[in-house]
Motif scaffolding. Sequence first.
Motif, PDB file in Angstrom:
ATOM      1  N   ASN A   5       0.924  -1.262  -0.106  1.00 66.02           N
ATOM      2  CA  ASN A   5       0.167  -0.037  -0.207  1.00 66.02           C
ATOM      3  C   ASN A   5       0.950   1.242   0.068  1.00 66.02           C
ATOM      4  OD1 ASN A   5      -2.459  -1.398   0.073  1.00 66.02           O
ATOM      5  ND2 ASN A   5      -1.821  -1.852   2.172  1.00 66.02           N
ATOM      6  N   TYR A   6       0.320   2.325  -0.554  1.00 66.70           N
ATOM      7  CA  TYR A   6       0.984   3.755  -0.051  1.00 66.70           C
ATOM      8  C   TYR A   6       0.276   4.305   0.831  1.00 66.70           C
ATOM      9  CZ  TYR A   6       2.903   3.048  -5.113  1.00 66.70           C
ATOM     10  OH  TYR A   6       3.537   2.715  -6.350  1.00 66.70           O
ATOM     11  N   THR A   9      -0.299   9.563  -0.269  1.00 68.54           N
ATOM     12  CA  THR A   9       0.325   9.582  -1.667  1.00 68.54           C
ATOM     13  C   THR A   9      -1.031   9.802  -2.591  1.00 68.54           C
ATOM     14  OG1 THR A   9       1.915   7.811  -1.214  1.00 68.54           O
ATOM     15  CG2 THR A   9       1.896   8.053  -3.590  1.00 68.54           C
ATOM     16  N   CYS A  84       0.837  -2.356  -9.133  1.00 65.80           N
ATOM     17  CA  CYS A  84      -0.015  -1.443  -8.199  1.00 65.80           C
ATOM     18  C   CYS A  84      -1.017  -0.453  -8.932  1.00 65.80           C
ATOM     19  CB  CYS A  84       1.083  -0.499  -7.494  1.00 65.80           C
ATOM     20  SG  CYS A  84       1.810   0.597  -8.617  1.00 65.80           S
ATOM     21  N   HIS A 100      -4.180   8.259  -1.846  1.00 68.13           N
ATOM     22  CA  HIS A 100      -3.986   7.017  -0.660  1.00 68.13           C
ATOM     23  C   HIS A 100      -3.931   8.106   0.564  1.00 68.13           C
ATOM     24  CE1 HIS A 100      -2.960   3.873  -3.290  1.00 68.13           C
ATOM     25  NE2 HIS A 100      -2.539   4.872  -4.154  1.00 68.13           N
ATOM     26  N   GLY A 104      -3.755   4.560   4.060  1.00 71.12           N
ATOM     27  CA  GLY A 104      -3.535   3.743   3.075  1.00 71.12           C
ATOM     28  C   GLY A 104      -4.816   3.331   2.018  1.00 71.12           C
ATOM     29  N   LYS A 126       2.911  12.933  -0.770  1.00 72.75           N
ATOM     30  CA  LYS A 126       3.915  12.199  -1.988  1.00 72.75           C
ATOM     31  C   LYS A 126       3.046  12.224  -3.226  1.00 72.75           C
ATOM     32  CE  LYS A 126       6.868   8.472  -2.980  1.00 72.75           C
ATOM     33  NZ  LYS A 126       7.326   7.035  -2.396  1.00 72.75           N
TER      34      LYS A 126
END
Length: 136
Positions: A5-6, A9, A84, A100, A104, A126
């Motif tokens: 997971n991110y 982001t 992903c 995300h 997450g 991010k």
Amino acid sequence: MKDMNYYGTFIEVAEDCPVRVAELPKAKGDAKTIPLLEYEMIANHPYQYTQEDVLFGVFAQRNKIMEAQRQAAREKFFSKGQPCLRASSLCKRYGWGIHHDAQGKVALYAVESDEYKKFMNDASIKHLKAMRSSRA
């Protein structure tokens, strides 16, 4: 098992995305496509699922994996590498950004929306670009 997971982001649409206004993925005949299943899962339940939940949920639905077998099937599914959501057609072809959150969990944002623009200008998270459809 490695966490796929991110967190915190934003996945931006691909540089070569052909649309400037987000589109809804379509079914092929009676069959729901992977982008349509991803879209329905995320859009109908924003910030409820992680990237891993979405990737496996779509796989399980397409392969008609019964609830009783899902845990073992999920472990097997993630035992080998999986692409992903940066590789998802939602970001590459249909014009959807994917946020995300800190836990997450994911939500979709149309490329033309004010929310998408806010995420694009948010330096506290991010930023990743979706993968291009073609080689540069």
